[in-house]
Design a protein around this motif. Structure first.
Motif, PDB file in Angstrom:
ATOM      1  N   PRO A  79      32.044  65.409  37.896  1.00  0.00           N
ATOM      2  CA  PRO A  79      31.087  65.113  38.934  1.00  0.00           C
ATOM      3  C   PRO A  79      31.292  63.669  39.530  1.00  0.00           C
ATOM      4  CG  PRO A  79      29.994  65.767  36.873  1.00  0.00           C
ATOM      5  CD  PRO A  79      31.474  65.733  36.663  1.00  0.00           C
ATOM      6  N   LEU A  80      31.907  62.725  38.736  1.00  0.00           N
ATOM      7  CA  LEU A  80      31.991  61.378  39.378  1.00  0.00           C
ATOM      8  C   LEU A  80      33.530  61.185  39.960  1.00  0.00           C
ATOM      9  CD1 LEU A  80      29.358  60.893  37.548  1.00  0.00           C
ATOM     10  CD2 LEU A  80      30.497  58.879  36.922  1.00  0.00           C
ATOM     11  N   HIS A  81      34.454  62.164  39.620  1.00  0.00           N
ATOM     12  CA  HIS A  81      35.670  62.177  40.432  1.00  0.00           C
ATOM     13  C   HIS A  81      36.606  61.106  39.689  1.00  0.00           C
ATOM     14  CE1 HIS A  81      33.896  64.688  43.197  1.00  0.00           C
ATOM     15  NE2 HIS A  81      33.286  63.900  43.639  1.00  0.00           N
ATOM     16  N   LEU A  86      22.119  61.942  31.095  1.00  0.00           N
ATOM     17  CA  LEU A  86      22.414  62.894  32.112  1.00  0.00           C
ATOM     18  C   LEU A  86      22.036  62.465  33.649  1.00  0.00           C
ATOM     19  CD1 LEU A  86      22.115  66.528  30.366  1.00  0.00           C
ATOM     20  CD2 LEU A  86      24.287  65.124  30.997  1.00  0.00           C
ATOM     21  N   ALA A  87      20.717  61.917  33.516  1.00  0.00           N
ATOM     22  CA  ALA A  87      20.283  61.608  34.911  1.00  0.00           C
ATOM     23  C   ALA A  87      21.135  60.419  35.562  1.00  0.00           C
ATOM     24  CB  ALA A  87      18.939  61.230  34.734  1.00  0.00           C
ATOM     25  N   ILE A  88      21.773  59.744  34.653  1.00  0.00           N
ATOM     26  CA  ILE A  88      22.684  58.496  35.313  1.00  0.00           C
ATOM     27  C   ILE A  88      23.735  59.116  35.913  1.00  0.00           C
ATOM     28  CG2 ILE A  88      23.923  56.479  34.692  1.00  0.00           C
ATOM     29  CD1 ILE A  88      22.434  56.177  32.071  1.00  0.00           C
ATOM     30  N   TYR A  89      24.348  60.032  35.030  1.00  0.00           N
ATOM     31  CA  TYR A  89      25.544  60.756  35.773  1.00  0.00           C
ATOM     32  C   TYR A  89      25.355  61.593  37.028  1.00  0.00           C
ATOM     33  CZ  TYR A  89      27.156  59.668  30.960  1.00  0.00           C
ATOM     34  OH  TYR A  89      27.736  58.886  29.762  1.00  0.00           O
ATOM     35  N   ALA A  90      24.189  62.170  37.046  1.00  0.00           N
ATOM     36  CA  ALA A  90      23.937  62.954  38.261  1.00  0.00           C
ATOM     37  C   ALA A  90      23.590  61.860  39.362  1.00  0.00           C
ATOM     38  CB  ALA A  90      22.656  63.720  38.103  1.00  0.00           C
ATOM     39  N   GLU A  91      23.066  60.711  39.130  1.00  0.00           N
ATOM     40  CA  GLU A  91      22.709  59.739  40.329  1.00  0.00           C
ATOM     41  C   GLU A  91      24.043  59.199  40.736  1.00  0.00           C
ATOM     42  OE1 GLU A  91      20.422  59.211  42.241  1.00  0.00           O
ATOM     43  OE2 GLU A  91      21.123  57.175  43.120  1.00  0.00           O
ATOM     44  N   ALA A 102      27.093  60.392  40.597  1.00  0.00           N
ATOM     45  CA  ALA A 102      27.783  61.709  41.230  1.00  0.00           C
ATOM     46  C   ALA A 102      27.111  61.653  42.618  1.00  0.00           C
ATOM     47  CB  ALA A 102      27.725  62.865  40.188  1.00  0.00           C
ATOM     48  N   ARG A 103      25.896  61.716  42.801  1.00  0.00           N
ATOM     49  CA  ARG A 103      25.328  61.765  44.210  1.00  0.00           C
ATOM     50  C   ARG A 103      25.791  60.613  45.086  1.00  0.00           C
ATOM     51  NH1 ARG A 103      22.010  59.467  47.231  1.00  0.00           N
ATOM     52  NH2 ARG A 103      21.487  57.751  45.746  1.00  0.00           N
ATOM     53  N   ARG A 104      25.950  59.403  44.334  1.00  0.00           N
ATOM     54  CA  ARG A 104      26.341  58.185  45.235  1.00  0.00           C
ATOM     55  C   ARG A 104      28.113  58.249  45.516  1.00  0.00           C
ATOM     56  NH1 ARG A 104      23.369  52.518  42.983  1.00  0.00           N
ATOM     57  NH2 ARG A 104      21.403  53.730  42.418  1.00  0.00           N
ATOM     58  N   ALA A 105      28.890  58.758  44.435  1.00  0.00           N
ATOM     59  CA  ALA A 105      30.166  58.922  44.742  1.00  0.00           C
ATOM     60  C   ALA A 105      30.248  59.948  45.746  1.00  0.00           C
ATOM     61  CB  ALA A 105      30.919  59.463  43.473  1.00  0.00           C
ATOM     62  N   ASP A 106      29.848  61.120  45.787  1.00  0.00           N
ATOM     63  CA  ASP A 106      29.805  62.203  46.719  1.00  0.00           C
ATOM     64  C   ASP A 106      29.471  61.667  48.198  1.00  0.00           C
ATOM     65  OD1 ASP A 106      30.817  64.163  45.108  1.00  0.00           O
ATOM     66  OD2 ASP A 106      28.734  64.881  44.745  1.00  0.00           O
ATOM     67  N   ALA A 107      28.430  60.723  48.231  1.00  0.00           N
ATOM     68  CA  ALA A 107      27.948  60.045  49.581  1.00  0.00           C
ATOM     69  C   ALA A 107      28.896  59.206  49.819  1.00  0.00           C
ATOM     70  CB  ALA A 107      26.717  59.645  49.309  1.00  0.00           C
ATOM     71  N   GLY A 108      30.101  58.677  49.142  1.00  0.00           N
ATOM     72  CA  GLY A 108      31.097  57.725  49.597  1.00  0.00           C
ATOM     73  C   GLY A 108      30.560  56.269  49.316  1.00  0.00           C
ATOM     74  N   GLU A 109      29.409  56.097  48.597  1.00  0.00           N
ATOM     75  CA  GLU A 109      28.933  54.779  48.232  1.00  0.00           C
ATOM     76  C   GLU A 109      29.580  54.243  46.975  1.00  0.00           C
ATOM     77  OE1 GLU A 109      24.788  55.293  47.569  1.00  0.00           O
ATOM     78  OE2 GLU A 109      24.525  56.479  49.398  1.00  0.00           O
ATOM     79  N   VAL A 157      14.297  56.193  35.364  1.00  0.00           N
ATOM     80  CA  VAL A 157      15.163  55.463  34.175  1.00  0.00           C
ATOM     81  C   VAL A 157      16.582  55.779  34.494  1.00  0.00           C
ATOM     82  CG1 VAL A 157      15.818  55.982  31.770  1.00  0.00           C
ATOM     83  CG2 VAL A 157      13.572  55.907  32.258  1.00  0.00           C
ATOM     84  N   GLY A 158      16.925  57.071  35.067  1.00  0.00           N
ATOM     85  CA  GLY A 158      18.155  57.478  35.493  1.00  0.00           C
ATOM     86  C   GLY A 158      18.760  56.585  36.641  1.00  0.00           C
ATOM     87  N   ARG A 159      17.527  56.611  37.735  1.00  0.00           N
ATOM     88  CA  ARG A 159      18.075  55.652  38.779  1.00  0.00           C
ATOM     89  C   ARG A 159      18.574  54.309  38.516  1.00  0.00           C
ATOM     90  NH1 ARG A 159      16.486  52.520  42.731  1.00  0.00           N
ATOM     91  NH2 ARG A 159      14.684  52.464  41.788  1.00  0.00           N
ATOM     92  N   VAL A 160      17.704  53.499  37.763  1.00  0.00           N
ATOM     93  CA  VAL A 160      17.839  52.321  37.449  1.00  0.00           C
ATOM     94  C   VAL A 160      19.050  51.923  36.671  1.00  0.00           C
ATOM     95  CG1 VAL A 160      16.912  50.048  36.413  1.00  0.00           C
ATOM     96  CG2 VAL A 160      15.294  51.557  37.990  1.00  0.00           C
ATOM     97  N   ALA A 161      19.359  52.986  35.622  1.00  0.00           N
ATOM     98  CA  ALA A 161      20.376  52.746  34.678  1.00  0.00           C
ATOM     99  C   ALA A 161      21.570  53.050  35.623  1.00  0.00           C
ATOM    100  CB  ALA A 161      20.340  53.690  33.670  1.00  0.00           C
ATOM    101  N   ALA A 162      21.520  54.016  36.372  1.00  0.00           N
ATOM    102  CA  ALA A 162      22.815  54.322  37.495  1.00  0.00           C
ATOM    103  C   ALA A 162      23.389  52.889  38.319  1.00  0.00           C
ATOM    104  CB  ALA A 162      22.606  55.401  38.413  1.00  0.00           C
TER     105      ALA A 162
END
Ligand code: GLP
Length: 260
Positions: free
Chosen positions: A91-93, A41-46, A48-55, A12-17
């Motif tokens: 987390p999302l900068h 929260l799972a949306i924001y975590a995903e 944040a992961r993509r932001a940190d990965a430069g995506e 759910v978090g991944r698709v919504a993200a």
């Protein structure tokens, strides 16, 4: 509405993200409506992961939170100012200067509510609004019987909502009784709505919102009036949907060209 049923909360978090990411990729200065609570929260975590990965780059995006408790100082860890800062802005900068939360400490709350509506308008309106849902069907803090046309205003929380949110406080009495929340009319003005729900505690609210009548008794049913609303749920939250098989069939057959 588009109803997406996924195996578990992570999915759910991944698709919504991905829906949010798609909006920001197309429009780097997108205006994002931010929800608190555990659901997103799972949306924001995903994200944040993509932001940190430069995506993804959120440095030009704007954020507007849905709601805030009345009388909780910004330094209180459970004020939504603090929650948004901790779970989204950092987390999302996001640029903190571009993130707004309703002012629950204003000396004149009515004026502050009107100013919040003006600020959303001045930003060009919300491009995509993230939503959770309360067990009683509330979105933001629009409790049952909220006007479907309501704007940002003061609301009184139901005892049920206060009890649900007591887990974040040291004692149930510390949960404020009043809040400031974007109205249902405010939320319906966003260009895109994405509501997420996980767990069987949300199954009844999801069934009422998606398949029940449009009614102020279930504030989330207002989404039926929106031209671009997506409801993303796990199997448990979908368990009371009568037409679940049809929603799965639609999702499985979603054409590749029809992006998020
Ligand atoms: C809170 C928030 C809502 C949120 C809802 C559900 O009180 N004001 O925006 O959607 O209740 O919370 P949770 O996601 O923790 O179940």
């Amino acid at each position: 509405m588009e109803i997406v049923i996924l195996p578990d909360a992570d999915e759910v978090g991944r698709v919504a993200a991905s829906v949010i990411a798609d909006v920001v990729e197309r429009k780097p200065d997108a205006v994002i409506g931010l929800a608190t609570g555990s659901s997103p929260l799972a949306i924001y975590a995903e994200l944040a992961r993509r932001a940190d990965a430069g995506e993804l780059d959120f440095s030009h995006a704007r954020g507007f939170a849905l709601d805030e408790y009345v009388g909780l100082d910004y330094s209180h860890p459970q004020s939504y100012h603090a929650v948004i800062d901790r779970t989204v802005t950092r987390p999302l900068h996001l640029d903190p200067a571009l993130v707004s939360v309703p002012d629950g400490m204003a000396s004149d709350l009515t004026v502050a509510c009107a100013a919040y509506e003006d600020a959303i308008d001045a930003a060009g309106g919300i491009d995509v609004q993230i939503l959770g849902i309360g067990a009683n069907g509330h979105i933001g803090f629009n409790e049952p019987t909220s006007s479907l046309a309501s704007r940002t205003r003061i609301k009184t929380l139901t005892p049920k909502t206060r009890a649900d949110n007591a887990r974040f406080f040291e004692s149930p009495e510390q949960v404020p009784i009043h809040c400031v929340t974007q109205g249902l009319g405010t939320i319906l003005r966003a260009r895109r709505l994405v509501l997420v729900a996980q767990g069987d505690g949300k199954a009844q609210a999801i069934a009422a919102a998606v398949e029940g009548p449009v009614s102020a008794s279930c504030p989330a049913s207002a989404l039926q009036l929106h031209e671009s609303a997506t409801v993303i749920v796990d199997e448990a939250a979908a368990s009371l949907l009568r037409n679940a098989d049809y929603y799965r069939y639609v999702w499985e057959n979603k054409p590749g060209w029809k992006r998020y």
